[in-house]
Design an enzyme around this catalytic site. Structure first.
Site, PDB file in Angstrom:
ATOM      1  N   ASP A   1      28.162   2.301  43.179  1.00  0.00           N
ATOM      2  CA  ASP A   1      27.950   3.038  44.054  1.00  0.00           C
ATOM      3  C   ASP A   1      28.085   4.530  44.017  1.00  0.00           C
ATOM      4  OD1 ASP A   1      26.149   2.435  46.902  1.00  0.00           O
ATOM      5  OD2 ASP A   1      28.438   2.275  47.544  1.00  0.00           O
TER       6      ASP A   1
ATOM      7  N   ARG B   1      30.114 -14.602  48.756  1.00  0.00           N
ATOM      8  CA  ARG B   1      29.763 -14.056  47.907  1.00  0.00           C
ATOM      9  C   ARG B   1      29.442 -15.049  46.591  1.00  0.00           C
ATOM     10  NH1 ARG B   1      33.383 -10.371  46.490  1.00  0.00           N
ATOM     11  NH2 ARG B   1      35.494 -10.390  48.340  1.00  0.00           N
TER      12      ARG B   1
ATOM     13  N   GLU C   1      31.607  -4.632  35.979  1.00  0.00           N
ATOM     14  CA  GLU C   1      31.497  -4.032  37.156  1.00  0.00           C
ATOM     15  C   GLU C   1      30.718  -4.642  37.952  1.00  0.00           C
ATOM     16  OE1 GLU C   1      32.205  -3.660  39.656  1.00  0.00           O
ATOM     17  OE2 GLU C   1      33.927  -1.168  39.477  1.00  0.00           O
TER      18      GLU C   1
ATOM     19  N   PHE D   1      22.711  -2.137  51.082  1.00  0.00           N
ATOM     20  CA  PHE D   1      23.649  -2.727  51.005  1.00  0.00           C
ATOM     21  C   PHE D   1      23.821  -4.322  50.884  1.00  0.00           C
ATOM     22  CE2 PHE D   1      27.672  -5.029  51.499  1.00  0.00           C
ATOM     23  CZ  PHE D   1      28.716  -4.451  51.040  1.00  0.00           C
TER      24      PHE D   1
HETATM   25  P1  IMP Z   1      32.197   3.463  44.564  1.00  0.00           P
HETATM   26  O1  IMP Z   1      33.367   3.604  43.943  1.00  0.00           O
HETATM   27  O2  IMP Z   1      31.175   4.077  45.485  1.00  0.00           O
HETATM   28  O3  IMP Z   1      31.396   3.471  43.236  1.00  0.00           O
HETATM   29  O4  IMP Z   1      32.262   1.800  44.428  1.00  0.00           O
HETATM   30  C1  IMP Z   1      32.601   0.708  43.664  1.00  0.00           C
HETATM   31  C2  IMP Z   1      32.401  -1.080  44.718  1.00  0.00           C
HETATM   32  O5  IMP Z   1      32.447  -0.327  45.697  1.00  0.00           O
HETATM   33  C3  IMP Z   1      31.554  -1.958  44.285  1.00  0.00           C
HETATM   34  O6  IMP Z   1      33.009  -1.941  43.088  1.00  0.00           O
HETATM   35  C4  IMP Z   1      31.940  -2.727  45.173  1.00  0.00           C
HETATM   36  O7  IMP Z   1      32.682  -3.712  44.824  1.00  0.00           O
HETATM   37  C5  IMP Z   1      32.011  -2.394  46.273  1.00  0.00           C
HETATM   38  N1  IMP Z   1      30.369  -2.110  46.614  1.00  0.00           N
HETATM   39  C6  IMP Z   1      29.752  -0.519  46.398  1.00  0.00           C
HETATM   40  N2  IMP Z   1      27.720  -1.380  46.656  1.00  0.00           N
HETATM   41  C7  IMP Z   1      28.123  -2.260  47.205  1.00  0.00           C
HETATM   42  C8  IMP Z   1      27.251  -3.398  47.449  1.00  0.00           C
HETATM   43  O8  IMP Z   1      26.030  -2.981  48.106  1.00  0.00           O
HETATM   44  N3  IMP Z   1      27.575  -4.711  47.989  1.00  0.00           N
HETATM   45  C9  IMP Z   1      29.099  -5.491  48.160  1.00  0.00           C
HETATM   46  N4  IMP Z   1      29.722  -4.456  47.449  1.00  0.00           N
HETATM   47  C10 IMP Z   1      29.118  -2.902  47.146  1.00  0.00           C
HETATM   48 MG    MG Z   2      33.847  -3.715  41.886  1.00  0.00          MG
END
Ligand code: IMP
Ligand code: MG
Length: 171
Positions: free
Chosen positions: A98, A160, A94, A147
């Site tokens: 988040d 990216r 991963e 972020f």
């Molecule tokens: P979660 O399900 O909230 O844990 O989010 C997971 C996915 O959201 C990560 O694998 C990222 O692809 C995207 N994501 C979460 N936070 C960020 C960030 O700060 N920048 C860019 N992508 C993020």
């Molecule tokens: Mg991801």
């Protein structure tokens, strides 16, 4: 505005350390890396080369953030893996954890496929943003609840290709 958070050098040396930790756990057994597209592709490319053979690589894509900073809350598989997890040492790769919802869902899904072992490596984690508890066996860095972009991570498909990680601030 981009506020640099982790330099390319910091990332590269942490990736080398993670690869060592991972190899010391799996020894010379084959590892199946399940890379979560798209954000993890840069990390996975560096990590796979640092881990070295024997390693297999496959990809899954899940729906998560759409085109902005807000999670949709719904996790769906857009692209599934081609290689079977059954009887393999599966290591999910991963970019960032988040809320934890995406990873929790993926762990549950993959564990139904009878892997020999199932563990997770994530480059980044935002502990303050966590809403569901989910284990991360190998972690690169904890980052603040902001972020972040770069080293594979995007905002609306931008940033990216940055070799470093930065906080994206509006203004
Ligand atoms: P979660 O399900 O909230 O844990 O989010 C997971 C996915 O959201 C990560 O694998 C990222 O692809 C995207 N994501 C979460 N936070 C960020 C960030 O700060 N920048 C860019 N992508 C993020
Ligand atoms: Mg991801």
């Amino acid at each position: 505005m981009l506020a640099p958070l982790l330099t390319a050098d910091q990332i590269q040396s942490r990736v080398a350390e993670l690869a060592k930790e991972i190899r010391s756990v799996y020894r010379d057994e084959p590892i199946l890396l399940i890379v979560v597209l798209k954000g993890s592709y840069v990390f996975a490319a560096d990590l796979a080369r640092a881990i070295g053979e024997p390693v297999e690589i496959d990809f899954v894509q899940l729906s998560s953030y759409g085109n902005g900073k807000q999670a949709s809350g719904i996790v769906q598989i857009r692209k599934d893996a081609d290689i079977s997890c059954e009887g393999r040492h599966v290591l999910v790769v991963e970019d960032i954890v988040d809320s934890g919802a995406t990873l929790k869902h993926l762990r549950e899904l993959l564990s139904t496929r009878r892997p020999k072992t199932l563990q997770v490596v994530s480059l980044l984690s935002k502990p303050k943003a966590r809403q569901v508890d989910v284990p991360i066996e190998f972690l690169g860095f904890e980052v603040p609840n902001e972020f972040v972009v770069g080293y594979g991570l995007d905002f609306a498909e931008k940033y990216r290709s940055l070799p470093y990680v930065a906080i994206l601030r509006e203004d």
